[in-house]
Design an enzyme around this catalytic site. Structure first.
Site, PDB file in Angstrom:
ATOM      1  N   ARG A 117     -67.362  24.766 -71.644  1.00  0.00           N
ATOM      2  CA  ARG A 117     -68.784  24.595 -71.354  1.00  0.00           C
ATOM      3  C   ARG A 117     -69.427  23.792 -72.477  1.00  0.00           C
ATOM      4  O   ARG A 117     -68.986  23.847 -73.631  1.00  0.00           O
ATOM      5  CB  ARG A 117     -69.488  25.951 -71.233  1.00  0.00           C
ATOM      6  CG  ARG A 117     -68.923  26.856 -70.143  1.00  0.00           C
ATOM      7  CD  ARG A 117     -69.585  28.224 -70.177  1.00  0.00           C
ATOM      8  NE  ARG A 117     -69.069  29.120 -69.146  1.00  0.00           N
ATOM      9  CZ  ARG A 117     -68.053  29.958 -69.327  1.00  0.00           C
ATOM     10  NH1 ARG A 117     -67.441  30.032 -70.508  1.00  0.00           N
ATOM     11  NH2 ARG A 117     -67.643  30.737 -68.337  1.00  0.00           N
ATOM     12  N   LYS A 141     -68.709  33.192 -72.834  1.00  0.00           N
ATOM     13  CA  LYS A 141     -69.754  34.139 -72.440  1.00  0.00           C
ATOM     14  C   LYS A 141     -69.340  35.567 -72.769  1.00  0.00           C
ATOM     15  O   LYS A 141     -68.168  35.914 -72.674  1.00  0.00           O
ATOM     16  CB  LYS A 141     -70.027  34.013 -70.938  1.00  0.00           C
ATOM     17  CG  LYS A 141     -70.734  32.717 -70.544  1.00  0.00           C
ATOM     18  CD  LYS A 141     -71.054  32.712 -69.068  1.00  0.00           C
ATOM     19  CE  LYS A 141     -71.832  31.463 -68.667  1.00  0.00           C
ATOM     20  NZ  LYS A 141     -72.155  31.455 -67.222  1.00  0.00           N
ATOM     21  N   HIS A 181     -71.309  19.602 -67.358  1.00  0.00           N
ATOM     22  CA  HIS A 181     -70.574  20.645 -66.640  1.00  0.00           C
ATOM     23  C   HIS A 181     -69.632  20.064 -65.591  1.00  0.00           C
ATOM     24  O   HIS A 181     -68.659  20.718 -65.198  1.00  0.00           O
ATOM     25  CB  HIS A 181     -71.558  21.619 -65.980  1.00  0.00           C
ATOM     26  CG  HIS A 181     -71.048  23.025 -65.901  1.00  0.00           C
ATOM     27  ND1 HIS A 181     -70.855  23.813 -67.017  1.00  0.00           N
ATOM     28  CD2 HIS A 181     -70.659  23.788 -64.846  1.00  0.00           C
ATOM     29  CE1 HIS A 181     -70.385  24.995 -66.647  1.00  0.00           C
ATOM     30  NE2 HIS A 181     -70.256  24.997 -65.331  1.00  0.00           N
ATOM     31  N   ARG A 231     -66.128  19.928 -66.661  1.00  0.00           N
ATOM     32  CA  ARG A 231     -65.472  21.233 -66.500  1.00  0.00           C
ATOM     33  C   ARG A 231     -64.981  21.408 -65.063  1.00  0.00           C
ATOM     34  O   ARG A 231     -63.853  21.832 -64.820  1.00  0.00           O
ATOM     35  CB  ARG A 231     -66.467  22.333 -66.876  1.00  0.00           C
ATOM     36  CG  ARG A 231     -65.966  23.774 -66.727  1.00  0.00           C
ATOM     37  CD  ARG A 231     -67.025  24.707 -67.303  1.00  0.00           C
ATOM     38  NE  ARG A 231     -66.802  26.104 -66.992  1.00  0.00           N
ATOM     39  CZ  ARG A 231     -66.014  26.929 -67.691  1.00  0.00           C
ATOM     40  NH1 ARG A 231     -65.339  26.456 -68.729  1.00  0.00           N
ATOM     41  NH2 ARG A 231     -65.885  28.195 -67.357  1.00  0.00           N
ATOM     42  N   HIS A 263     -62.956  32.527 -67.156  1.00  0.00           N
ATOM     43  CA  HIS A 263     -63.582  33.328 -66.100  1.00  0.00           C
ATOM     44  C   HIS A 263     -63.053  34.754 -66.149  1.00  0.00           C
ATOM     45  O   HIS A 263     -61.843  34.965 -66.215  1.00  0.00           O
ATOM     46  CB  HIS A 263     -63.274  32.736 -64.719  1.00  0.00           C
ATOM     47  CG  HIS A 263     -63.992  31.456 -64.431  1.00  0.00           C
ATOM     48  ND1 HIS A 263     -63.592  30.558 -63.474  1.00  0.00           N
ATOM     49  CD2 HIS A 263     -65.120  30.926 -64.984  1.00  0.00           C
ATOM     50  CE1 HIS A 263     -64.422  29.535 -63.450  1.00  0.00           C
ATOM     51  NE2 HIS A 263     -65.348  29.733 -64.354  1.00  0.00           N
ATOM     52  N   TYR A 322     -63.014  26.477 -56.755  1.00  0.00           N
ATOM     53  CA  TYR A 322     -62.377  25.166 -56.894  1.00  0.00           C
ATOM     54  C   TYR A 322     -61.312  24.917 -55.832  1.00  0.00           C
ATOM     55  O   TYR A 322     -60.958  23.774 -55.573  1.00  0.00           O
ATOM     56  CB  TYR A 322     -61.771  25.015 -58.295  1.00  0.00           C
ATOM     57  CG  TYR A 322     -62.817  25.045 -59.372  1.00  0.00           C
ATOM     58  CD1 TYR A 322     -63.701  23.984 -59.547  1.00  0.00           C
ATOM     59  CD2 TYR A 322     -62.971  26.148 -60.206  1.00  0.00           C
ATOM     60  CE1 TYR A 322     -64.691  24.013 -60.509  1.00  0.00           C
ATOM     61  CE2 TYR A 322     -63.960  26.194 -61.174  1.00  0.00           C
ATOM     62  CZ  TYR A 322     -64.816  25.119 -61.318  1.00  0.00           C
ATOM     63  OH  TYR A 322     -65.804  25.155 -62.268  1.00  0.00           O
TER      64      TYR A 322
END
Length: 308
Positions: free
Chosen positions: A154, A178, A247, A250, A273, A282
């Protein structure tokens, strides 16, 4: 006297120092919870099921599903904290049905040839630089874009990198994602490594004084906005009409790996993730590519069949 705003302030402090959430997440929590505080001013009513239920209905009236989902998640996390602190005897979310159908928006990607043209433009600009300042900027910009595409990280993760997070000897990048989650990505391309080494040699003093790996012209931490501006500039120079965001590198990283038959579980780990369902978006993009291949590339479409 305890008020809802006081409880929210305590929760934000908890998220900052105990959960170590990043500044963007904290900002979103503050905005979302302040909105609920403004909606429900009575401390007794704000924890009631009906109040929360009516608030969620009002969100659906005024915002798009993705925004509603985030605001509900912020409030739900706050109520879970209140339950944990034993301020709430019963969490109103336990009896609320908050599920709703959310339209799946496929992630926007950059084509292989556009990425190739984008990178080529970066290197050409470096060779044609007319001043030392211009060349330094190009060296940094090449390192930024190469790293974005090489790792799928990110933009916030890239701008937060410290010099100690990048081990050029082992080609390992330590990324803080995150929720204060860490992951390690290996650089598998020598040209990317060369770009990072050249950047480090050129900006070592600036990095030492700034404390971050990527720095701007004022020797401060490189911002997300600076990278967006930089990408827009090079996209124009490359003659790419598509609007490109950080982004999207990514998204392209994940989609192009899927098209190379890389197991989705590896991609999940590389993207950081927590749930594979997030990564599975995706596969829909990859399926679109598959359809395009079968429509335009399948040999049956080149056959002229004599049907008598």
């Amino acid at each position: 006297m305890n008020t809802l705003d006081n409880y929210i302030s305590e929760y934000i402090e908890y998220c900052k120092y105990r959960k170590r959430l990043d500044t963007k997440t904290l900002k979103a929590y503050k905005i979302d919870l302040k909105q609920y505080s403004d909606y429900s001013t009575d401390l007794c009513d704000c924890f009631c099921k009906n109040t929360v239920d009516n608030y969620i209905t009002s969100l659906h009236r005024n915002y798009k599903p993705k925004t509603v989902k985030r605001k509900i998640a912020s409030l739900k996390a706050f109520f879970h904290y209140m339950e944990y602190k034993e301020i709430l005897n019963e969490n109103p979310f336990a009896k609320l049905d908050i599920r709703f159908r959310e339209a799946k928006l496929l992630p926007k990607t950059i084509s292989f040839h556009s990425i190739q043209a984008f990178l080529s433009t970066l290197y050409v600009q470096k060779e044609q630089a007319e001043s030392e300042y211009q060349q330094r900027c190009c060296i940094r910009d090449i390192a930024v874009i190469e790293l974005l595409f090489a790792t799928g990280m990110r933009i916030s993760e890239l701008c937060s990198l410290k010099p100690s997070d990048i081990d050029l000897d082992s080609s390992n990048i330590l990324i803080y994602g995150k929720g204060a989650k860490e992951r390690v990505i290996q650089i598998g391309n020598q040209e990317v490594m060369d770009a990072l080494k050249m950047y480090k040699e050129t900006f070592l003093k600036d990095m030492d004084s700034c404390g971050y790996f990527f720095v701007n012209r004022l020797k401060h931490k490189l911002s997300d906005q600076s990278v967006r501006f930089m990408i827009n500039n090079y996209a124009k120079l490359a003659g790419i009409s598509q609007h490109i965001t950080p982004h999207m590198f990514r998204h392209s990283f994940a989609t192009l790996l899927l098209e190379q038959d890389v197991d989705i579980r590896y991609i999940q780990r590389m993207l950081g993730h927590s749930s594979i369902s997030t990564t599975e978006i995706y596969t829909h993009v990859s399926s679109s590519k598959q359809k395009d291949i079968l429509v335009h590339k399948h040999p049956r479409n080149q056959m002229d069949i004599n049907k008598g």
